[in-house]
Write an enzyme that holds these catalytic residues in place. Structure first.
Site, PDB file in Angstrom:
ATOM      1  CG  HIS A 160      -4.257  -0.981  -0.608  1.00 18.07           C
ATOM      2  ND1 HIS A 160      -3.969  -0.943   0.734  1.00 18.07           N
ATOM      3  CD2 HIS A 160      -4.789  -2.217  -0.828  1.00 18.07           C
ATOM      4  CE1 HIS A 160      -4.311  -2.083   1.305  1.00 18.07           C
ATOM      5  NE2 HIS A 160      -4.812  -2.875   0.368  1.00 18.07           N
TER       6      HIS A 160
ATOM      7  CG  ASP B 274      -5.770  -5.594   2.709  1.00 23.04           C
ATOM      8  OD1 ASP B 274      -6.397  -6.624   3.014  1.00 23.04           O
ATOM      9  OD2 ASP B 274      -5.609  -5.201   1.528  1.00 23.04           O
TER      10      ASP B 274
ATOM     11  CB  SER C   2      -0.960  -0.026   1.203  1.00 21.42           C
ATOM     12  OG  SER C   2      -1.869   1.049   1.150  1.00 21.42           O
ATOM     13  CB  THR C   3       1.426   3.978   2.484  1.00 19.44           C
ATOM     14  OG1 THR C   3       0.029   4.109   2.735  1.00 19.44           O
ATOM     15  CG2 THR C   3       2.084   5.342   2.493  1.00 19.44           C
TER      16      THR C   3
ATOM     17  CG  MET D 116      -2.328   3.577   6.808  1.00 20.09           C
ATOM     18  SD  MET D 116      -2.764   5.244   6.206  1.00 20.09           S
ATOM     19  CE  MET D 116      -4.475   5.307   6.680  1.00 20.09           C
TER      20      MET D 116
END
Length: 361
Positions: free
Chosen positions: A203, A299, A176-177, A296
């Site tokens: 993401h 998940d 993600s991030t 972040m």
């Protein structure tokens, strides 16, 4: 604890006002300034000493990308969140910004005059990212991990050398991030022939994932594309879940195919890592290598438990090289990780585990 000081940089007066009001309404955040372009932002940073900057991409005089590069020269550790349009051009520019050192991004609604949509998106997306990037507090209230999964973790290193057990036939990656840069670092040295497919959830919104896949493919010897529903998994190919769709898998005989759907979000995400991890565990059992990179939230945690319960293995990126040690940190703290390694070692670790196929043959 003092409030988080935010410098807002946006040339649209309406957007400045919305950002100031939404962020200022949170008790943990203070808007320490709002300016319309990059030149003024660079002048304000030493004066107001912000903890984080929100930076619009398209601005007069000095745009967001130029401003970001100057910020990184003088303030290499200052978190910067880009505000981007949800367009193909916005996606390209956002990926350029991430490659130039932006910490994260949030997409703007297509119509800024839709005040309620702006407020909703900033509240649910921007504020959590600001708090995460400005906090070193570890994740709390982790879901309970089963004793079965924990016991499997402790015994996996003893079983991996036994013929026929735990040899990866697929690599599943969640991020993600900070993920786009982490993925780029992995694939830039990935050899062309590794004999297994790789499936990825990053993401990102629609359009952005297609641009990311094309960019990764262009910078790698490995074949990388945005996944399409119903296509067959092939060795030596990587498939990136498209934004707005969960990516699962389905099998028919010995063949495995991509299965996309728009079921409800999981962990406030679609695509979600948990969806993919459950399916790779169901189809490939103990022959799964899961990789969880910077990101972040949580998940991938529950999906990692399923992989472990089926005898597969998980490696995660370490805290030092993660932009946010949320996703990998949760798995590490739940004792589900076989190994915790820096991003520059992830590719080497993947290849080492794939070579176990030859070592035990």
């Amino acid at each position: 604890m003092s409030s988080i000081r935010v410098l807002v940089v946006d040339d649209a007066v309406v957007m400045q006002q919305i950002l100031t009001e939404v962020l200022g309404s949170d008790p943990d955040i203070t808007v320490s300034g709002a300016v319309p372009n990059g030149r003024l932002a660079l002048m304000q940073i030493p004066r107001v000493k912000p903890d984080i900057v929100t930076l619009d991409i398209e601005m007069p005089e000095m745009d967001g990308l130029e401003t970001l590069k100057e910020i990184r020269k003088h303030y290499p550790k200052l978190p910067v969140i880009m505000l981007s349009a949800l367009t193909e051009k916005g996606g390209e520019t956002t990926l350029n910004a991430l490659a130039s050192g932006a910490s994260d991004y949030v997409t703007k609604p297509e119509k800024v005059n839709n005040i309620m949509e702006c407020i909703e998106r900033l509240t649910t997306e921007l504020i959590p990212k600001i708090k995460t990037l400005c906090s070193s507090v570890p994740a709390k209230n982790l879901p309970t991990i089963s004793s079965k999964a924990r016991s499997l973790v402790s015994s996996r290193l003893n079983t991996c050398s036994i013929k026929g057990l735990s040899i990866p036939r697929i690599v599943a990656i969640g991020s993600s991030t900070g993920g786009p840069n982490a993925l780029a670092q992995i694939f830039k040295t990935m050899p062309q022939n590794i004999e297994v497919p790789i499936v990825i959830v990053q993401h990102m919104p629609p359009m952005f994932t297609k641009i990311l896949a094309e960019r990764l493919d262009g910078e790698s010897k490995f074949s990388i594309k945005e996944a399409e529903d119903g296509e067959k998994l092939l060795p030596n190919h990587a498939y990136l879940a498209p934004g707005g769709f969960h990516m699962g898998l389905k099998n028919s005989g010995s063949d495995v195919f991509i299965a996309l759907n728009q079921n409800p979000q999981e962990n406030s995400c679609r695509p979600a890592v948990d969806v993919l991890f459950r399916d790779v565990a169901r189809i490939f059992g103990q022959n799964v290598l899961g990789v969880v990179l910077t990101g972040m939230g949580q998940d991938g945690l529950c999906g990692s438990e399923v992989i472990c319960e089926n005898g597969g293995k998980i490696i995660v990126q370490d805290k030092e090289t993660s932009v946010v040690w949320g996703m990998p940190g949760c798995i590490a703290e739940a004792n589900l990780a076989d190994n915790i390694i820096s991003i520059d070692k992830v590719n080497e670790e993947i290849l080492k585990r794939l070579k176990w196929r030859e070592m035990v043959a």
